[in-house]
Design a protein around this motif. Structure first.
Motif, PDB file in Angstrom:
ATOM      1  N   LYS B 320      81.475 121.685  64.629  1.00 28.47           N
ATOM      2  CA  LYS B 320      81.844 122.643  63.600  1.00 28.47           C
ATOM      3  C   LYS B 320      82.584 121.894  62.506  1.00 28.47           C
ATOM      4  O   LYS B 320      83.487 121.120  62.798  1.00 28.47           O
ATOM      5  CB  LYS B 320      82.759 123.712  64.189  1.00 28.47           C
ATOM      6  N   LEU B 321      82.194 122.110  61.275  1.00 27.76           N
ATOM      7  CA  LEU B 321      82.896 121.431  60.191  1.00 27.76           C
ATOM      8  C   LEU B 321      82.819 122.240  58.910  1.00 27.76           C
ATOM      9  O   LEU B 321      81.930 123.067  58.723  1.00 27.76           O
ATOM     10  CB  LEU B 321      82.321 120.029  59.964  1.00 27.76           C
ATOM     11  N   CYS B 322      83.786 121.973  58.063  1.00 30.46           N
ATOM     12  CA  CYS B 322      83.745 122.525  56.718  1.00 30.46           C
ATOM     13  C   CYS B 322      83.213 121.417  55.825  1.00 30.46           C
ATOM     14  O   CYS B 322      83.669 120.275  55.912  1.00 30.46           O
ATOM     15  CB  CYS B 322      85.142 122.956  56.282  1.00 30.46           C
ATOM     16  N   PHE B 323      82.226 121.745  55.004  1.00 29.67           N
ATOM     17  CA  PHE B 323      81.585 120.749  54.160  1.00 29.67           C
ATOM     18  C   PHE B 323      82.554 120.282  53.081  1.00 29.67           C
ATOM     19  O   PHE B 323      83.174 121.090  52.396  1.00 29.67           O
ATOM     20  CB  PHE B 323      80.343 121.365  53.518  1.00 29.67           C
ATOM     21  N   GLY B 324      82.696 118.949  52.964  1.00 30.14           N
ATOM     22  CA  GLY B 324      83.591 118.412  51.950  1.00 30.14           C
ATOM     23  C   GLY B 324      82.821 117.453  51.064  1.00 30.14           C
ATOM     24  O   GLY B 324      82.025 117.867  50.234  1.00 30.14           O
ATOM     25  N   ARG B 325      83.016 116.151  51.307  1.00 27.59           N
ATOM     26  CA  ARG B 325      82.322 115.161  50.498  1.00 27.59           C
ATOM     27  C   ARG B 325      80.869 115.022  50.937  1.00 27.59           C
ATOM     28  O   ARG B 325      80.590 114.788  52.102  1.00 27.59           O
ATOM     29  CB  ARG B 325      83.035 113.820  50.636  1.00 27.59           C
ATOM     30  N   GLU B 326      79.971 115.121  49.980  1.00 23.85           N
ATOM     31  CA  GLU B 326      78.546 115.070  50.283  1.00 23.85           C
ATOM     32  C   GLU B 326      78.151 113.726  50.885  1.00 23.85           C
ATOM     33  O   GLU B 326      77.412 113.657  51.859  1.00 23.85           O
ATOM     34  CB  GLU B 326      77.787 115.311  48.977  1.00 23.85           C
ATOM     35  N   SER B 327      78.696 112.643  50.280  1.00 19.71           N
ATOM     36  CA  SER B 327      78.289 111.308  50.730  1.00 19.71           C
ATOM     37  C   SER B 327      78.696 111.084  52.189  1.00 19.71           C
ATOM     38  O   SER B 327      77.959 110.488  52.970  1.00 19.71           O
ATOM     39  CB  SER B 327      78.934 110.249  49.844  1.00 19.71           C
ATOM     40  N   GLU B 328      79.861 111.592  52.556  1.00 16.46           N
ATOM     41  CA  GLU B 328      80.310 111.399  53.938  1.00 16.46           C
ATOM     42  C   GLU B 328      79.398 112.123  54.924  1.00 16.46           C
ATOM     43  O   GLU B 328      79.056 111.587  55.983  1.00 16.46           O
ATOM     44  CB  GLU B 328      81.751 111.915  54.092  1.00 16.46           C
ATOM     45  N   PHE B 329      79.024 113.352  54.539  1.00 18.69           N
ATOM     46  CA  PHE B 329      78.131 114.082  55.432  1.00 18.69           C
ATOM     47  C   PHE B 329      76.790 113.366  55.531  1.00 18.69           C
ATOM     48  O   PHE B 329      76.205 113.247  56.607  1.00 18.69           O
ATOM     49  CB  PHE B 329      77.939 115.519  54.925  1.00 18.69           C
ATOM     50  N   PHE B 330      76.324 112.869  54.387  1.00 19.23           N
ATOM     51  CA  PHE B 330      75.066 112.127  54.364  1.00 19.23           C
ATOM     52  C   PHE B 330      75.117 110.948  55.335  1.00 19.23           C
ATOM     53  O   PHE B 330      74.218 110.740  56.141  1.00 19.23           O
ATOM     54  CB  PHE B 330      74.790 111.637  52.935  1.00 19.23           C
ATOM     55  N   HIS B 331      76.209 110.192  55.273  1.00 16.43           N
ATOM     56  CA  HIS B 331      76.329 109.024  56.154  1.00 16.43           C
ATOM     57  C   HIS B 331      76.409 109.418  57.614  1.00 16.43           C
ATOM     58  O   HIS B 331      75.875 108.726  58.487  1.00 16.43           O
ATOM     59  CB  HIS B 331      77.554 108.191  55.767  1.00 16.43           C
ATOM     60  N   LEU B 332      77.065 110.539  57.857  1.00 18.23           N
ATOM     61  CA  LEU B 332      77.172 111.009  59.239  1.00 18.23           C
ATOM     62  C   LEU B 332      75.777 111.301  59.785  1.00 18.23           C
ATOM     63  O   LEU B 332      75.414 110.862  60.889  1.00 18.23           O
ATOM     64  CB  LEU B 332      78.053 112.263  59.302  1.00 18.23           C
ATOM     65  N   VAL B 333      74.988 112.023  58.989  1.00 17.68           N
ATOM     66  CA  VAL B 333      73.639 112.371  59.446  1.00 17.68           C
ATOM     67  C   VAL B 333      72.769 111.121  59.551  1.00 17.68           C
ATOM     68  O   VAL B 333      71.966 110.965  60.479  1.00 17.68           O
ATOM     69  CB  VAL B 333      73.004 113.408  58.493  1.00 17.68           C
ATOM     70  N   GLU B 334      72.964 110.222  58.601  1.00 19.25           N
ATOM     71  CA  GLU B 334      72.225 108.958  58.639  1.00 19.25           C
ATOM     72  C   GLU B 334      72.499 108.209  59.943  1.00 19.25           C
ATOM     73  O   GLU B 334      71.606 107.670  60.583  1.00 19.25           O
ATOM     74  CB  GLU B 334      72.678 108.100  57.455  1.00 19.25           C
TER      75      GLU B 334
END
Ligand SMILES: Cc1cc2nc3c(=O)[nH]c(=O)nc-3n(C[C@H](O)[C@H](O)[C@H](O)COP(=O)(O)O)c2cc1C
Lengths: 148, 497
Positions: B320-334
């Motif tokens: 569960k997370l609140c979306f913050g920085r797009e790039s960080e989420f991108f890297h997480l999924v990557e």
């Protein structure tokens, strides 16, 4: 760690305070209880006093009831600040009576009434100080912010 | 413009301050001259005079009292009942936040099982500032609709997978934030309808288990219930918990919309002996969970931690997370893609989400609101080819079927709601969840206040709300002309101008 220590100290202090408060509380309850009983059961002295004040009998029952109420409030720790304020008010009224039509000695009692009055007044002032943070109108000024 | 009708409060205050001693003296004289009864007033006014003196010349914490004296108390008095007055009398039906009166009463009506139609027309402004669903010219018959079904864990072919049969779930609210009556009423309502309930980060779910409903165990950043003393994961405790037949999934909470980047906060007023036991924390001080899991400091460690929890629990595991920085989420999924590890679901909590207690600036100024976050998340997952490897859930004021369907159109596959269920329990939005004084007994441990929350009675309301929501979902789905929920797309939404 520091926080819980301070908290412990604070609760110790309130415990200690609550204990101390019982001294004036019992004192007031005892004297005012007797006074209320005298007035409500129409004892000769009380009838005499209220005749002098030209408040017989309504005033006597009114004050007697107020005194009984005060005793009740004083004995409930959460409400005893309110009780103390009421006791102070009643004693100020009594003082006015002695300063006026009643005089200092009542039926040659050697000032017994005045002494009782003084005891209750001082006790309720002390009690009001101990419980100052829950006094009506001014209590919040003594309360420390809970965010502290 | 200074008309005679102007009320000059300063002058009134001066007048009052001067009159108090004068009145006292007058009553004193009258008491001795006319009737002793006047002395009741003498005493009262004498005390008021003293208090007034104290306000103006002794205390110095309240400027208003110093400058205006007794009269200024009126302001504090009236101010103190302001919230109630506004809610009872002065705010119109659609202006309160977080939920206005029409939104609340819609939930109430559902919860009571009453006819949920309204009259005359919408009270909202139709000025292009809102999302709307686009209906179809060719609505479907209800018989033509497919029943909702979502299989968690199917991507990893888990034998212990979990099937959700409604497009919504009960969101995380810990025992601690909620009192035991509220937890049990929710859990019993969940049991009656077969809806799973998230435990929240309250540690061992003692009260949830009493009602025997399906549970999603939430592991907050402090890992209450499954922690070592230092706050790291205790695998044995987690394993034992996962073996409970009621526990169907595990949720790792990375952050929460109402306070992203901040851990939990349980005010000391609410920590009873029992709570300290269930969570393994001391009494008498605020319990602050750390802002992140000890194990999760970057994308790689986070993904590995997810894998570890999946392995230990053997259950579907979501984050569960609140979306913050797009790039960080991108890297997480990557990183998930790279390591070929993915959670079984991701739940996006909008910045508008609720909480039991959080600093105001975290609620107001931090995090991306749900409807802006969801499409981004959906797209990142799609772009990296992970969209069909996991489920996407959403939360953030989704308390009715309409808003939930909007979230589904934006890419979510099911919706969480917490406050919807609180309203169903009878929440009146008194905004006191952090004070242990909840007047309807939901977010309090005060047994006196909880008396008003009858578990059986309120569990019926929870059940009604669940069934009502489900009904609405299918009504709307047929109006949208969609056979299944997964057919909903972004093009089914009208976006704000
Ligand atoms: C009283 C209360 C307690 C909550 N406790 C938790 C919690 O323990 N863990 C968590 O992840 N979220 C918690 N939340 C947040 C909700 O689970 C949810 O994410 C958020 O409120 C958004 O949903 P809503 O707008 O439908 O309420 C809590 C919310 C409320 C109102």
């Amino acid at each position: 760690m520091i926080k819980s220590y301070q908290k412990e100290k604070a609760t110790m202090k309130t415990k200690y305070k609550n204990l101390i408060a019982w001294i004036p509380q019992l004192m007031i309850a005892f004297i005012l209880g007797g006074a209320a009983y005298g007035k409500l059961s129409s004892q000769a002295t009380d009838v005499f006093i209220f005749q002098k004040l030209q408040m017989e009998p309504a005033g006597r029952f009114l004050i007697g009831t107020l005194e009984a109420l005060t005793v009740f409030l004083i004995l409930i720790p959460r409400l005893s600040a309110l009780g103390a304020s009421l006791a102070i008010a009643i004693m100020l009224g009594a003082l006015l009576a002695h300063l006026g039509p009643l005089g200092f000695e009542v039926q040659g009692d050697g000032g017994k009434h005045i002494v009782m009055l003084g005891l209750v007044l001082i006790s309720s002032l002390i009690l009001a100080w101990i419980r100052r943070s829950s006094l009506p109108l001014i209590g919040r000024l003594f309360r420390r912010s809970h965010l502290e | 413009m200074d008309s005679q009708l102007t009320v000059n409060l300063g002058k009134i205050a001066k007048f009052t301050n001067a009159s108090l001693p004068i009145l006292t003296l007058s009553f004193l004289v009258a008491g001795y001259q006319y009737s002793f009864y006047f002395h009741f007033l003498t005493v009262a006014f004498f005390l008021l005079t003293l208090i007034n003196f104290f306000y103006r010349h002794v205390q110095s914490t309240h400027s208003l009292l110093t400058n205006f004296g007794l009269i200024a108390q009126g302001r504090y008095l009236i101010e103190s009942i302001g919230p109630e007055l506004r809610q009872y009398l002065f705010t119109n039906d659609v202006e309160e936040e977080p939920f206005n009166r029409t939104e609340r009463s819609e939930v109430y009506r559902k919860a009571k099982g009453l006819d949920a139609t309204s009259a005359f027309g919408s009270q909202l402004q139709f000025d292009g500032s809102e999302y709307k669903l686009r209906h179809s010219l060719y609505p479907l018959d209800k018989e033509a609709l497919q029943k909702f079904n979502l299989h968690f864990g199917e991507e990893r072919s888990l034998k212990t997978g979990f099937t959700l049969t409604r497009p919504f779930l009960i969101s995380a609210m810990s025992y601690g934030a909620l009192g035991n009556h509220a937890v049990r009423a929710l859990a019993r309502g969940a049991k009656k309808t077969g809806l799973p309930m998230n435990t929240g980060e309250g540690g061992y779910p003692k009260y949830h288990l009493m009602e025997n409903c399906d549970l999603i165990f939430q592991m907050g950043t402090a890992k209450f219930g499954v922690r070592h003393e230092d706050g790291s994961l205790d695998p044995h405790k987690l394993e034992n918990l996962s073996k409970l037949p009621q526990v169907k999934m595990i949720e790792i909470k990375l952050s929460q919309g109402a306070k992203p980047g901040k851990g939990g906060l349980l005010p000391k007023e609410k920590i009873t002996e029992e709570i300290s036991q269930l969570r393994g924390v001391p009494m008498g001080q605020d319990v602050v969970s750390p802002p992140h899991h000890l194990e999760c400091t970057d994308a790689e460690s986070t993904v590995k931690f997810i894998a570890r929890v999946q392995e230990i629990s053997g259950l579907p595991v979501g984050i569960k997370l609140c979306f913050g920085r797009e790039s960080e989420f991108f890297h997480l999924v990557e990183k998930m893609k790279q390591l070929s590890i993915h959670p079984d679901y991701i739940s996006i909590d909008g910045a508008e989400g609720g909480t039991g207690a959080a600093p105001k600036s975290f609620m107001d100024d931090l995090g991306v609101p749900l409807f802006q976050a969801l499409p981004k998340v959906h797209k990142i997952l799609q772009d990296l080819g992970l969209r069909n490897k996991l489920k996407l859930l959403a939360a953030g004021k989704l308390i009715n079927a309409g808003s939930q369907l909007m979230a589904l159109s934006l890419g979510a596959q099911a919706c969480y709601t917490a406050r919807g269920f609180m309203l169903a329990l009878g929440c009146i939005q008194a905004m006191q969840c952090n004070k242990n004084t909840c007047p309807v007994g939901i977010t309090t441990h005060n047994s006196h206040l909880q008396k008003g929350l009858g578990i059986e009675n309120k569990s019926e309301r929870v059940k009604n709300y669940i069934l009502g929501l489900e009904d609405d979902h299918y009504e709307l789905l047929s109006a949208l002309g969609k056979r299944t929920f997964s057919d909903l797309k972004e093009s089914d939404l009208l976006f704000p101008l």
